[in-house]
Design an enzyme around this catalytic site. Structure first.
Site, PDB file in Angstrom:
ATOM      1  N   ARG A  54       0.846  -1.195   0.000  1.00 49.52           N
ATOM      2  CA  ARG A  54       0.000   0.000   0.000  1.00 49.52           C
ATOM      3  C   ARG A  54       0.874   1.234   0.000  1.00 49.52           C
ATOM      4  NH1 ARG A  54      -2.915  -1.184   5.682  1.00 49.52           N
ATOM      5  NH2 ARG A  54      -2.453  -3.310   5.115  1.00 49.52           N
ATOM      6  N   GLY A  55       0.265   2.376  -0.304  1.00 48.56           N
ATOM      7  CA  GLY A  55       1.018   3.616  -0.477  1.00 48.56           C
ATOM      8  C   GLY A  55       1.198   3.880  -1.959  1.00 48.56           C
ATOM      9  N   ALA A  56       0.853   5.080  -2.417  1.00 48.44           N
ATOM     10  CA  ALA A  56       0.818   5.369  -3.851  1.00 48.44           C
ATOM     11  C   ALA A  56       2.119   5.043  -4.582  1.00 48.44           C
ATOM     12  CB  ALA A  56       0.427   6.836  -4.066  1.00 48.44           C
ATOM     13  N   ARG A  99      -6.493  -0.344  -7.705  1.00 55.16           N
ATOM     14  CA  ARG A  99      -6.666   0.801  -6.800  1.00 55.16           C
ATOM     15  C   ARG A  99      -6.840   2.054  -7.662  1.00 55.16           C
ATOM     16  NH1 ARG A  99      -4.615   0.353  -1.648  1.00 55.16           N
ATOM     17  NH2 ARG A  99      -5.965   2.136  -1.258  1.00 55.16           N
ATOM     18  N   GLN A 212      -3.716   2.412   9.506  1.00 59.98           N
ATOM     19  CA  GLN A 212      -2.339   2.470   8.996  1.00 59.98           C
ATOM     20  C   GLN A 212      -1.420   3.255   9.915  1.00 59.98           C
ATOM     21  OE1 GLN A 212      -5.129   3.081   7.133  1.00 59.98           O
ATOM     22  NE2 GLN A 212      -4.792   2.640   4.979  1.00 59.98           N
ATOM     23  N   ASP A 253      -1.990  10.671  -2.502  1.00 62.69           N
ATOM     24  CA  ASP A 253      -2.152   9.646  -3.525  1.00 62.69           C
ATOM     25  C   ASP A 253      -2.375  10.262  -4.905  1.00 62.69           C
ATOM     26  OD1 ASP A 253      -2.699   6.672  -2.200  1.00 62.69           O
ATOM     27  OD2 ASP A 253      -3.044   8.339  -0.839  1.00 62.69           O
ATOM     28  N   ASN A 263      -5.729  12.385  -0.115  1.00 63.48           N
ATOM     29  CA  ASN A 263      -5.010  11.500   0.794  1.00 63.48           C
ATOM     30  C   ASN A 263      -6.026  10.662   1.571  1.00 63.48           C
ATOM     31  OD1 ASN A 263      -2.364  10.700   1.870  1.00 63.48           O
ATOM     32  ND2 ASN A 263      -3.022  11.627   3.787  1.00 63.48           N
ATOM     33  N   LYS A 264      -5.534   9.806   2.435  1.00 67.39           N
ATOM     34  CA  LYS A 264      -6.398   8.885   3.180  1.00 67.39           C
ATOM     35  C   LYS A 264      -7.519   9.635   3.899  1.00 67.39           C
ATOM     36  CE  LYS A 264      -5.774   5.315   3.075  1.00 67.39           C
ATOM     37  NZ  LYS A 264      -6.352   4.360   2.082  1.00 67.39           N
TER      38      LYS A 264
END
Length: 369
Positions: A54-56, A99, A212, A253, A263-264
């Site tokens: 995970r993470g762009a 995603r 996260q 992201d 972002n999240k």
């Protein structure tokens, strides 16, 4: 960065078998450090989809390696280069669908595919994909190191103004080295500040529903000797209100041409609290996370809606295993939005590998001249 005193990146080729891609299984953290071996393009799609990675920036690199794995599969199935290309194009479409919000995935897959399609032989295509994926990873490490260098100067200036020199930084979700290949985006300035002897403390918002912050950010800060405190997402505004935060840094992201930051979920509320308390709010964004085709983030950025089970159940560790427990009633109605958009007016600056810029169209266009 360090895990139990040993240096790791988040993704790499297995030294014993070049047809296997190794990743850190983030779904097992922080309870167990586990290396997952990915042996197919379908396996890479699953790893991206289920958030093993995970993470762009990391899922971008994973997507590039997915192209590489699809070529190895195609070589076994087909003899004609045209048939190989057709299969790879189908798998790239699948991987890109894993995603939708993070722009890095499509960017990296497209970049790798463009190189592959120019090659005449299957062997050349495989080598091209592997070299491109490796280059994307190495470029990301350099970019994150530069982001850390520029961001460290912000921390250094804040430290000079404080009597005790301690800078309190609040972050949301995970934008550390686990979200990239090494160093991180939002946390790169923190790691480099520590390296330079600047005193830092990080407020880590837990980041429901996937936690996260609690499971990844706190864990990697612990591993690398950074002082931190884990707090609930709802406590972020309180610690800002009480003067316990000097700056906020988050990742992104997808960032629009006008400086809107995706972002999240929960980042927007954090930005509003920072704005109300006159606390600088920075986004750390590699160039690969900009989308120059979008101007209005709120209207244009596709926001991933994830499984209701992420909210309905909470994961916990007991007896050496991860379990899920119901936290509400079974028939509850849920909407699980994975991201939100912070408009540029709430962003103090964007930290990139090319410097710190204002969140506006002119500054962002200048980055890509």
């Amino acid at each position: 960065m360090l895990v139990n005193g040993k240096k790791y990146r988040t993704i790499w080729i297995n030294k014993q078998n070049k047809e296997v891609v190794c990743v850190i299984n983030q779904n097992m953290l922080p309870f167990r450090f586990e290396i997952a071996e990915i042996k197919s393009s379908q396996g890479m799609f699953d790893a991206i989809k289920n958030m093993t990675v995970r993470g762009a920036p990391l899922i971008g690199a994973a997507g590039a390696y997915g192209v590489y794995l699809s070529l190895i599969e195609a070589k076994r199935k087909y003899k004609r280069p045209d048939d190989v290309d057709k299969y790879v194009l189908e798998m790239c479409e699948l991987i890109n669908s894993a995603r939708p919000t993070a722009v890095n995935l499509k960017w990296a897959v497209t970049k790798t595919l463009e190189k592959v399609l120019k090659q005449k032989t299957v062997s050349a295509k495989i080598n091209s994909a592997l070299n491109t994926a490796s280059r994307i990873c190495n470029d990301d490490v350099r970019a994150c190191r530069k982001i850390g260098t520029y961001g460290r100067e912000i921390i250094r200036k804040l430290s000079a103004k404080k009597q005790n020199g301690l800078v309190n930084i609040l972050t949301h979700c995970n934008a550390g080295w686990l979200a990239v290949i090494d160093y991180g985006t939002a946390l790169a300035p923190v790691y480099l500040a520590k390296e330079a002897g600047i005193k830092v403390h990080v407020w880590v918002e837990e980041t429901r529903p996937r936690n996260q912050g609690a499971r990844l950010t706190a864990w990697e800060l612990e591993q690398n000797g950074i002082d931190y405190s884990l707090i609930t997402d709802n406590a972020g505004g309180y610690v800002m209100q009480k003067g316990m935060v000097d700056m906020v840094i988050v990742g992104s992201d997808r960032t629009t041409l006008t400086g809107d930051v995706c972002n999240k979920i929960g980042t927007y509320k954090t930005a509003l609290a920072a704005f109300d308390n006159r606390i600088p709010f920075y986004a750390a964004v590699p160039l690969s996370s900009f989308d120059l085709n979008m101007k209005d983030g709120v209207k244009e950025i596709p926001v991933e809606e994830r499984s209701p089970d992420e909210i309905k159940f909470a994961e916990y560790y007991e007896g050496g295993k991860i379990h899920k427990g119901l936290i509400t009633f079974e028939s509850v109605k849920i909407r699980n939005f994975g991201f939100d958009i912070t408009p540029s007016k709430y962003v103090t600056g964007i930290i990139t590998e090319s410097g710190i810029i204002k969140p506006n169209q002119k500054s962002i266009r200048n980055l890509f001249k």
